[in-house]
Scaffold this motif. Structure first.
Motif, PDB file in Angstrom:
ATOM      1  N   HIS A  14       0.839  -1.201   0.000  1.00 37.36           N
ATOM      2  CA  HIS A  14       0.000   0.000   0.000  1.00 37.36           C
ATOM      3  C   HIS A  14       0.878   1.258   0.000  1.00 37.36           C
ATOM      4  O   HIS A  14       0.567   2.242  -0.682  1.00 37.36           O
ATOM      5  CB  HIS A  14      -0.937   0.012   1.213  1.00 37.36           C
ATOM      6  CG  HIS A  14      -2.143  -0.861   1.036  1.00 37.36           C
ATOM      7  ND1 HIS A  14      -3.243  -0.471   0.316  1.00 37.36           N
ATOM      8  CD2 HIS A  14      -2.412  -2.121   1.459  1.00 37.36           C
ATOM      9  CE1 HIS A  14      -4.148  -1.440   0.303  1.00 37.36           C
ATOM     10  NE2 HIS A  14      -3.667  -2.459   0.998  1.00 37.36           N
TER      11      HIS A  14
ATOM     12  N   ASN B 167     -17.212   6.863  -9.544  1.00 30.70           N
ATOM     13  CA  ASN B 167     -17.277   5.649  -8.720  1.00 30.70           C
ATOM     14  C   ASN B 167     -18.429   5.743  -7.728  1.00 30.70           C
ATOM     15  O   ASN B 167     -19.156   4.773  -7.506  1.00 30.70           O
ATOM     16  CB  ASN B 167     -15.970   5.459  -7.940  1.00 30.70           C
ATOM     17  CG  ASN B 167     -14.735   5.548  -8.817  1.00 30.70           C
ATOM     18  OD1 ASN B 167     -14.559   6.525  -9.546  1.00 30.70           O
ATOM     19  ND2 ASN B 167     -13.897   4.542  -8.770  1.00 30.70           N
TER      20      ASN B 167
ATOM     21  N   GLY C 226     -14.712  -2.806 -10.575  1.00 37.44           N
ATOM     22  CA  GLY C 226     -15.836  -2.346  -9.772  1.00 37.44           C
ATOM     23  C   GLY C 226     -15.624  -0.899  -9.342  1.00 37.44           C
ATOM     24  O   GLY C 226     -14.529  -0.348  -9.512  1.00 37.44           O
TER      25      GLY C 226
ATOM     26  N   SER D 250     -13.473  -1.885  -6.340  1.00 39.87           N
ATOM     27  CA  SER D 250     -12.904  -3.243  -6.251  1.00 39.87           C
ATOM     28  C   SER D 250     -12.465  -3.694  -7.640  1.00 39.87           C
ATOM     29  O   SER D 250     -12.886  -3.109  -8.639  1.00 39.87           O
ATOM     30  CB  SER D 250     -13.955  -4.224  -5.715  1.00 39.87           C
ATOM     31  OG  SER D 250     -15.083  -4.248  -6.576  1.00 39.87           O
TER      32      SER D 250
ATOM     33  N   LEU E 288      -7.351   0.506 -11.376  1.00 37.72           N
ATOM     34  CA  LEU E 288      -6.475   0.634 -10.217  1.00 37.72           C
ATOM     35  C   LEU E 288      -5.832  -0.733  -9.974  1.00 37.72           C
ATOM     36  O   LEU E 288      -6.533  -1.751  -9.941  1.00 37.72           O
ATOM     37  CB  LEU E 288      -7.268   1.051  -8.976  1.00 37.72           C
ATOM     38  CG  LEU E 288      -6.367   1.284  -7.767  1.00 37.72           C
ATOM     39  CD1 LEU E 288      -5.630   2.616  -7.892  1.00 37.72           C
ATOM     40  CD2 LEU E 288      -7.155   1.242  -6.486  1.00 37.72           C
TER      41      LEU E 288
ATOM     42  N   ARG F 140      -5.857  -7.613  -5.270  1.00 35.06           N
ATOM     43  CA  ARG F 140      -5.706  -8.311  -6.565  1.00 35.06           C
ATOM     44  C   ARG F 140      -4.309  -8.931  -6.658  1.00 35.06           C
ATOM     45  O   ARG F 140      -4.152 -10.089  -7.028  1.00 35.06           O
ATOM     46  CB  ARG F 140      -5.937  -7.277  -7.683  1.00 35.06           C
ATOM     47  CG  ARG F 140      -5.699  -7.777  -9.091  1.00 35.06           C
ATOM     48  CD  ARG F 140      -5.775  -6.587 -10.067  1.00 35.06           C
ATOM     49  NE  ARG F 140      -5.523  -6.992 -11.430  1.00 35.06           N
ATOM     50  CZ  ARG F 140      -4.319  -7.211 -11.942  1.00 35.06           C
ATOM     51  NH1 ARG F 140      -3.241  -7.068 -11.187  1.00 35.06           N
ATOM     52  NH2 ARG F 140      -4.183  -7.586 -13.198  1.00 35.06           N
TER      53      ARG F 140
END
Ligand SMILES: Cc1ncc(COP(=O)(O)O)c(C=O)c1O
Length: 285
Positions: free
Chosen positions: A49, A153, A180, A183, A204, A209
């Motif tokens: 992250h 989004n 998504g 997501s 993204l 993932r």
């Protein structure tokens, strides 16, 4: 103890945590963010992250407000002060505060805000499949940057909620699912292949993932990174979404039509449980 939030060096009661109205994040969505899941007190894939945070900042030309080590201390303080065992940490960095003007300069002081919240422990257990709808993808062309500009989004997710669904899959101009609203999207074909869109500028590059790809590879599952259509998803034996908030969540219905038997499938269930174990193992190393 009441909820504590972090604003530019200060830990404050959540209802007193405020930013300036000329913050460019508020004015223009000029900033980036990260969400890290906390499972059993452990930060899932924190390093990945922070790598993505650096990437987003670099692409936006925003300097890091503090060192990586210092940021980790703030994150851990927030978990401790908010007593999070299962939950999420959210942090955002905006370009800074200046008199409203579209053009920005390189000399601004970035602003860092952080919140943390508890979530139910059951999130990591097997779960029933959710419903998904499709909507046109109306976003800009740099979806690889995790910016605060989430209006398309938010509109997509709201449409999903209004339709009684959990998520909206956004479909590009060529008829392929991008991802998504918050997501990444996956299907499992009748041949047992896991299909998910490649991590280009179009989506993204989800940390979940990435972790799921690693776990699927360990299980000798075949992963094919390519775009797929909603029609293909309806032919699939399983579908699921991945994100820090959803972990691995099975999808049983797309636009009102069942996928597979409409319930959570073995691949999604196995990967969901494996992800939980993976985090525990990772933090122990
Ligand atoms: C548009 C979008 N795609 C994918 C993801 C999943 O990313 P991650 O697994 O890092 O949470 C998110 C998460 O917020 C997202 O907003």
């Amino acid at each position: 103890m009441s909820r504590v939030s972090y604003v530019n060096g200060r830990y404050l009661p959540h209802d007193q945590a405020e930013i300036h109205i000329d913050d460019r994040g508020y004015q223009f969505g000029d900033g980036i963010y990260e969400v890290v899941t906390v499972i059993n007190g452990k930060l899932a894939d924190l390093e990945w992250h922070l790598d993505r945070l650096n990437y987003s900042l670099t692409e936006m030309g925003i300097p890091m407000p503090m060192s990586r080590a210092a940021l980790k201390i703030v994150i851990r303080n927030m978990i401790r002060m908010n007593r999070i065992t299962y939950g999420l940490v959210y942090f955002q960095i905006t370009r800074g505060v200046m008199r409203r003007d579209h053009a920005y300069n390189a000399l601004m002081t970035p602003q860092l805000v952080m919140t943390a919240k508890s979530m139910p422990k059951v999130r990591h257990q097997e779960m029933a499949a959710v419903k998904v709808i499709t909507v046109p993808d109306q976003r800009w062309q740099r979806r690889d940057i995790k910016t605060l500009q989430l209006l398309p989004n938010c509109m997509a997710k709201t449409k999903a909620v209004e339709a009684g669904a959990y998520e909206a899959w956004m479909v590009d101009g060529d008829g392929f699912v991008t991802e998504g609203s918050s997501s990444n999207a996956w299907i499992v074909t009748a041949e047992g292949e896991l299909i998910t869109r490649p991590a280009t500028f179009d989506i993204l590059s989800g940390i979940t993932r990435k972790a799921v790809i690693a776990m699927a590879e360990q299980r000798n599952l075949k992963i094919v990174e390519r775009p797929f259509t909603p029609a293909e998803a309806l032919e699939a034996t399983e579908a699921f979404v991945t994100s820090a908030t959803s972990l691995v969540t099975p999808v049983g219905e797309l636009d009102g039509t069942r996928i597979g038997d409409g319930d959570s499938g073995p691949v999604a269930n196995a990967l969901r449980l494996a992800y939980y174990e993976f985090i525990n193992r990772q933090a122990a190393e």
